[in-house]
Scaffold this active site. Structure first.
Site, PDB file in Angstrom:
ATOM      1  N   HIS A  27       0.828  -1.208   0.000  1.00  0.00           N
ATOM      2  CA  HIS A  27       0.000   0.000   0.000  1.00  0.00           C
ATOM      3  C   HIS A  27       0.859   1.254   0.000  1.00  0.00           C
ATOM      4  O   HIS A  27       1.632   1.493   0.919  1.00  0.00           O
ATOM      5  CB  HIS A  27      -0.934   0.004   1.214  1.00  0.00           C
ATOM      6  CG  HIS A  27      -1.880  -1.147   1.231  1.00  0.00           C
ATOM      7  ND1 HIS A  27      -1.700  -2.240   2.043  1.00  0.00           N
ATOM      8  CD2 HIS A  27      -3.001  -1.386   0.524  1.00  0.00           C
ATOM      9  CE1 HIS A  27      -2.680  -3.105   1.830  1.00  0.00           C
ATOM     10  NE2 HIS A  27      -3.485  -2.613   0.916  1.00  0.00           N
ATOM     11  N   HIS A  34      -4.664  -5.848  -6.293  1.00  0.00           N
ATOM     12  CA  HIS A  34      -4.382  -7.108  -5.616  1.00  0.00           C
ATOM     13  C   HIS A  34      -5.657  -7.718  -5.044  1.00  0.00           C
ATOM     14  O   HIS A  34      -6.709  -7.081  -5.005  1.00  0.00           O
ATOM     15  CB  HIS A  34      -3.294  -6.939  -4.544  1.00  0.00           C
ATOM     16  CG  HIS A  34      -3.628  -5.937  -3.485  1.00  0.00           C
ATOM     17  ND1 HIS A  34      -3.490  -4.575  -3.654  1.00  0.00           N
ATOM     18  CD2 HIS A  34      -4.080  -6.106  -2.230  1.00  0.00           C
ATOM     19  CE1 HIS A  34      -3.846  -3.942  -2.545  1.00  0.00           C
ATOM     20  NE2 HIS A  34      -4.216  -4.851  -1.665  1.00  0.00           N
ATOM     21  N   CYS A  69     -11.004  -7.518   7.475  1.00  0.00           N
ATOM     22  CA  CYS A  69     -10.506  -7.432   6.096  1.00  0.00           C
ATOM     23  C   CYS A  69      -9.191  -8.198   6.038  1.00  0.00           C
ATOM     24  O   CYS A  69      -8.509  -8.327   7.053  1.00  0.00           O
ATOM     25  CB  CYS A  69     -10.232  -5.989   5.692  1.00  0.00           C
ATOM     26  SG  CYS A  69     -11.671  -4.919   5.709  1.00  0.00           S
ATOM     27  N   HIS A  71      -6.135 -10.434   3.198  1.00  0.00           N
ATOM     28  CA  HIS A  71      -5.623 -10.854   1.897  1.00  0.00           C
ATOM     29  C   HIS A  71      -5.347 -12.357   1.940  1.00  0.00           C
ATOM     30  O   HIS A  71      -4.639 -12.811   2.837  1.00  0.00           O
ATOM     31  CB  HIS A  71      -4.308 -10.135   1.577  1.00  0.00           C
ATOM     32  CG  HIS A  71      -4.406  -8.648   1.635  1.00  0.00           C
ATOM     33  ND1 HIS A  71      -4.218  -7.939   2.812  1.00  0.00           N
ATOM     34  CD2 HIS A  71      -4.665  -7.731   0.670  1.00  0.00           C
ATOM     35  CE1 HIS A  71      -4.363  -6.645   2.550  1.00  0.00           C
ATOM     36  NE2 HIS A  71      -4.638  -6.496   1.271  1.00  0.00           N
ATOM     37  N   GLU A 116      -5.836   2.271  -1.673  1.00  0.00           N
ATOM     38  CA  GLU A 116      -6.305   0.888  -1.629  1.00  0.00           C
ATOM     39  C   GLU A 116      -6.796   0.571  -3.035  1.00  0.00           C
ATOM     40  O   GLU A 116      -7.488   1.386  -3.651  1.00  0.00           O
ATOM     41  CB  GLU A 116      -7.462   0.713  -0.648  1.00  0.00           C
ATOM     42  CG  GLU A 116      -7.037   0.568   0.790  1.00  0.00           C
ATOM     43  CD  GLU A 116      -6.534  -0.822   1.152  1.00  0.00           C
ATOM     44  OE1 GLU A 116      -6.233  -1.630   0.248  1.00  0.00           O
ATOM     45  OE2 GLU A 116      -6.423  -1.091   2.353  1.00  0.00           O
TER      46      GLU A 116
END
Length: 192
Positions: A27, A34, A69, A71, A116
């Site tokens: 970021h 992504h 949140c 990844h 983001e």
């Protein structure tokens, strides 16, 4: 014990994986597209777990947002990533992980220019256990009535992260009873 560097999956515009990069540096003002996910956790009474992002987070520090949140790692299914991050971030177990918005995508820019830029499928799940947040991820949390929260987000009276605002606008009125969405609209990189 060996600590491995957390990687995020980089995507092309069609959602295919084109590589990985360390999460710690992804970021910035030119954040590459992504793969990510968001999860909305509900308790047995139908209340939403709302979290306030840790003040040390590089993006939207201190913002109130959805429950979790994260990844997925390379080769990790989104459902597995949701369960892993729910445990890591808020210390509960996620059951009934259900895909609601398979094709959600957003780009948001902070006042300092940090971006983001994610394809970010959205899930709902039920939380079991006592909330015990990781202070490096969560500054504060509270259980809120979903209908009141949704109304506040939609009318602009509830301050919330930009992705959460957009997700709530697209989520069903009652996500706990809405049917799961199929995975055909997921980014190809998320179809593991």
């Amino acid at each position: 014990m060996t600590v491995t560097e957390e990687l995020v999956v980089l995507l092309d515009e069609q959602g295919h994986a084109i590589g990985t990069t360390p999460k710690a540096g992804v970021h910035h003002t030119d954040t590459p597209l992504h793969l990510a996910f968001s999860c909305y956790l509900f308790d047995a009474g139908g209340r939403l777990l709302l979290t306030r992002r840790a003040l040390s987070k590089p993006t939207w520090p201190g913002a109130w947002t959805n429950s979790v949140c994260g990844h997925p790692g390379p080769g990790e299914s989104l459902a597995d990533a949701v369960r892993r991050r729910v445990g890591d971030e808020v210390g509960v177990r996620a059951v009934g992980v259900t895909l609601m918005l398979p094709a959600f995508r957003y780009r948001a820019v902070m006042p300092d220019g940090v971006v983001e830029n994610e394809m970010c499928p959205v899930f709902v799940a039920t939380a079991t256990g006592e909330v015990d947040p990781d202070p490096g991820e969560v500054e504060d949390h509270r259980w809120v009535d979903w209908s009141d929260f949704r109304r506040g987000v939609l009318d602009g009276s509830q301050e919330i992260s930009p992705w959460c605002r957009d997700q709530v606008a697209q989520l069903p009125e009652d996500p706990l009873t809405a049917p799961a969405r199929g995975g055909d609209s997921l980014p190809p990189a998320a179809r593991v």
